[in-house]
Design a protein around this motif. Sequence first.
Motif, PDB file in Angstrom:
ATOM      1  N   LEU A 318       1.341  -1.261  -0.175  1.00 46.56           N
ATOM      2  CA  LEU A 318      -0.002  -0.031   0.309  1.00 46.56           C
ATOM      3  C   LEU A 318       1.354   1.450  -0.331  1.00 46.56           C
ATOM      4  O   LEU A 318       0.395   2.223  -0.819  1.00 46.56           O
ATOM      5  CB  LEU A 318      -1.507   0.519   0.454  1.00 46.56           C
ATOM      6  N   ALA A 319       2.405   1.340   0.830  1.00 52.48           N
ATOM      7  CA  ALA A 319       2.763   2.606   0.634  1.00 52.48           C
ATOM      8  C   ALA A 319       3.739   2.410  -0.475  1.00 52.48           C
ATOM      9  O   ALA A 319       3.432   3.958  -1.093  1.00 52.48           O
ATOM     10  CB  ALA A 319       3.642   2.312   1.838  1.00 52.48           C
ATOM     11  N   ASP A 320       4.126   1.365  -1.356  1.00 52.68           N
ATOM     12  CA  ASP A 320       4.765   1.657  -2.106  1.00 52.68           C
ATOM     13  C   ASP A 320       3.380   2.326  -3.568  1.00 52.68           C
ATOM     14  O   ASP A 320       4.130   3.224  -4.509  1.00 52.68           O
ATOM     15  CB  ASP A 320       4.879   0.324  -2.840  1.00 52.68           C
ATOM     16  N   GLY A 346       2.680   6.403   7.191  1.00 51.22           N
ATOM     17  CA  GLY A 346       2.608   6.148   7.470  1.00 51.22           C
ATOM     18  C   GLY A 346       2.053   4.507   7.620  1.00 51.22           C
ATOM     19  O   GLY A 346       2.035   3.360   9.191  1.00 51.22           O
ATOM     20  N   ASN A 347       1.893   3.612   6.309  1.00 53.16           N
ATOM     21  CA  ASN A 347       1.659   2.330   6.076  1.00 53.16           C
ATOM     22  C   ASN A 347       3.709   1.766   6.445  1.00 53.16           C
ATOM     23  O   ASN A 347       3.550   0.806   7.312  1.00 53.16           O
ATOM     24  CB  ASN A 347       1.695   2.784   5.019  1.00 53.16           C
ATOM     25  N   ILE A 348       4.220   2.335   6.134  1.00 49.89           N
ATOM     26  CA  ILE A 348       5.792   1.705   6.147  1.00 49.89           C
ATOM     27  C   ILE A 348       5.509   1.166   7.522  1.00 49.89           C
ATOM     28  O   ILE A 348       6.413   0.555   8.266  1.00 49.89           O
ATOM     29  CB  ILE A 348       7.077   2.593   5.597  1.00 49.89           C
ATOM     30  N   ALA A 363      13.489  -0.215   1.491  1.00 44.27           N
ATOM     31  CA  ALA A 363      13.233   0.224  -0.395  1.00 44.27           C
ATOM     32  C   ALA A 363      12.401   1.355  -0.248  1.00 44.27           C
ATOM     33  O   ALA A 363      12.516   2.372  -0.404  1.00 44.27           O
ATOM     34  CB  ALA A 363      12.900  -1.036  -1.338  1.00 44.27           C
ATOM     35  N   VAL A 364      11.496   1.066   0.409  1.00 37.47           N
ATOM     36  CA  VAL A 364      10.048   1.800   0.305  1.00 37.47           C
ATOM     37  C   VAL A 364      10.162   3.155   1.019  1.00 37.47           C
ATOM     38  O   VAL A 364       9.790   4.289   0.728  1.00 37.47           O
ATOM     39  CB  VAL A 364       8.335   1.270   0.318  1.00 37.47           C
ATOM     40  N   LYS A 365      10.754   2.720   2.383  1.00 34.98           N
ATOM     41  CA  LYS A 365      10.850   4.102   3.333  1.00 34.98           C
ATOM     42  C   LYS A 365      11.552   4.747   2.362  1.00 34.98           C
ATOM     43  O   LYS A 365      11.656   5.719   2.622  1.00 34.98           O
ATOM     44  CB  LYS A 365      11.526   3.499   4.412  1.00 34.98           C
ATOM     45  N   GLY A 366      12.688   4.740   1.975  1.00 34.04           N
ATOM     46  CA  GLY A 366      13.705   5.249   1.463  1.00 34.04           C
ATOM     47  C   GLY A 366      13.197   5.463   0.166  1.00 34.04           C
ATOM     48  O   GLY A 366      13.938   7.385   0.024  1.00 34.04           O
ATOM     49  N   TYR A 367      12.782   5.016  -0.093  1.00 30.75           N
ATOM     50  CA  TYR A 367      12.181   6.366  -1.964  1.00 30.75           C
ATOM     51  C   TYR A 367      11.247   7.391  -1.515  1.00 30.75           C
ATOM     52  O   TYR A 367      10.723   8.561  -1.822  1.00 30.75           O
ATOM     53  CB  TYR A 367      11.111   5.215  -2.517  1.00 30.75           C
TER      54      TYR A 367
END
Length: 716
Positions: A318-320, A346-348, A363-367
């Motif tokens: 969902l975060a991605d 928030g989702n990450i 990875a998504v947190k970094g993006y």
Amino acid sequence: MKRFLSELRRREVVKSLVAYVGISWLILQVVGVVAGMIEMNPMVGPGTLLVLACGLPIVLYISWHFDVSLEGIERTPDLDEEENPTIQPLGWLRWIGLIFIVFVSTFIGWQYFNSIKLDQIASEEGLTTIQLADSIAVLPFSDQSEEQDQSYLALGLAEEITSLLGRSDGFKVSASRSSQILAKQGLSPTDIGRRLNVKTVLTGSVRVTGNRLRVRVELLDTENGHTLWTESFLRELKDIFQIENEISRAVVNLLQDKYYEAGSFAKLSSTSTDAYVMYLKGREQYRLQTTESMKQARTFFEQALALDPEFAKAYVGLADTLALLAEGGERFGVIKTEIAAKLAQGNIDKALVRNSELAEAYAVKGYIASMQNDLDTALQDYNKAILLNPSLAIAYMWKFLALDSLGRFDESLIALEKSLALDPLFQTAIYNMGVTLTKLGRFSEAEATFMQLQKDFPQSQFSYQGLSDIYFSQGNLFGAIQQTQKALALSPENQDLAFKLVGLLLTLGSTDVVKELGQDPQWAEIVAYFEDNILIFEQEYAVFFDKMDFKLAANPDDYWLSFEAAWYQAMFGDKEKAVKLFIDKLLLVEQADMFAMPYCSSAIEVAWAHIQRSETQQAQELIGTCKKLMEEQLKAAIIYSEIYYLEARIHALEARPEEAVASLELALEKGWREWWTKYDPLLSSLAENPDYQRLLTTIEEDLAEQRQQVKALFQK
């Protein structure tokens, strides 16, 4: 030797050995018979044999020093004690020797027992041969269900197994995306494996009947096509997570010189089968990478979380999705960037609370951090993701973008190469590799990269965009226009390409072609956007500056509008007014934003303005920073023609005409063909230099020739 053999006979060691072997044989026969009559642990037989074998050196040692008979155990006298009626007890050194032999025999026996146990378990799982390999690709599983409606499950299962395998150290796992693309091209599994440069491939099929799930997998050697392992799993659908774990564990155990026990791969899935199904459907929509499919993916991920609020990977999905739905050139532009980043973060956070070892989450947190221009934090997150899953191609791709933005070009190229090694058919990565090679002046390699992209993705405009950039960098504006037209033919609704085409035509000075395009209703709005540029080309300066004054009055706090007005005033209007516009609005912009490379603009133009006011110190500070940035890029082998043009401007501002002309000539060799070069106020000190005039003539003649080619092209 004679004495030793004599001692063996005297001490009756051979008799003891024969007796021990006979008793051992009898014990093994009994164990064999009993094992055939009742169900016993398969390790009983091998364990008994090991105990008896390891007991042999202990028996030999004891029989050397003692006589064992029905009457009891007596110490065997040494030769010098044979006539002595009183036999001394065994000395402490010999007791230590006995303890040592017992310890060594037990240790060796335990090691062999563990080895046999692992081989036994591996044999039960079908892993009868250890085939060392350090790379694998998991191909999309085929849907064998009667209704052919389980493709999301087949692809999702392969994707999840890829993710699990990627967490194994020292094991290269090719990304699912490339496997899926090659499978759609109809290549055989072994051909796909060779194209992906892996030693093995895992294929499989999925069949769902009611709540029963059958999964069949086959592991192939890509060198010779031989089957290394095959297995079928028939379980209930709710056991799909266990199947993923067992397949992943079995593959690693077979291909690596190690053994993972059951449960070694942490379960990353949901406790709810329904939630997992929704998650896989979300992944199916996510893979399509369209605006509508991304919206649908968001809905599926949200439904998965409604069914299982503890499902960490659904939070990541969902975060991605939310991050990619944000505004931005490479995203889908549905949600405001700051809102999308906040929702995604928030989702990450929820995902990491539930599973702090989830590589995809970092990875998504970094993006998300990169969306907010926090590139240092983004790099930390990408590195964490790579540490947890060394085969996560997208983490390397995003790391490349962050490093490239930070100007760390050597490191960025390494990250990009790693991403492509793991995901050779990742369109964005291939395109970025071509762009990077173009930036490095490795034009033949860049062209080969884009041509391969064109071959693999014939319906994609990216290869033509890349070729357009190469030709533009080489000063071949006509070639750039041709390639942009081809890209636009494949993506006719792409407004960015339409604007690029008109911009190239104006760079070449083909205002007649642009105005003719403007007669077409489809192009009228785009051409109108460039109305000011057309006024400049047609030397309607008074009209142009009236319009600029109106815009400045309406937008007094827009620094970049002020900069644009100053630039044109410096070239075609009032230079004093230009100086004022360059300097007076500086407080409206961050200092760091003034040094955008490769032009180092607006800092270098502001330095010129300070020189006009005899403000030498301020000018030198700006020029010094631009020189430092220029040298860093040249050191990193960045050879855009713009870099050398910047060098020419710096030399001219420093009153070094010979060096300025030499740098300008080098810029022309690298492809510099900007029409406004002869009007550049920063080079005005070179006006009387004959070599400078010769270079200007070269630019004008080349542009004139290319204008004729473009005119003929659009008349067809």
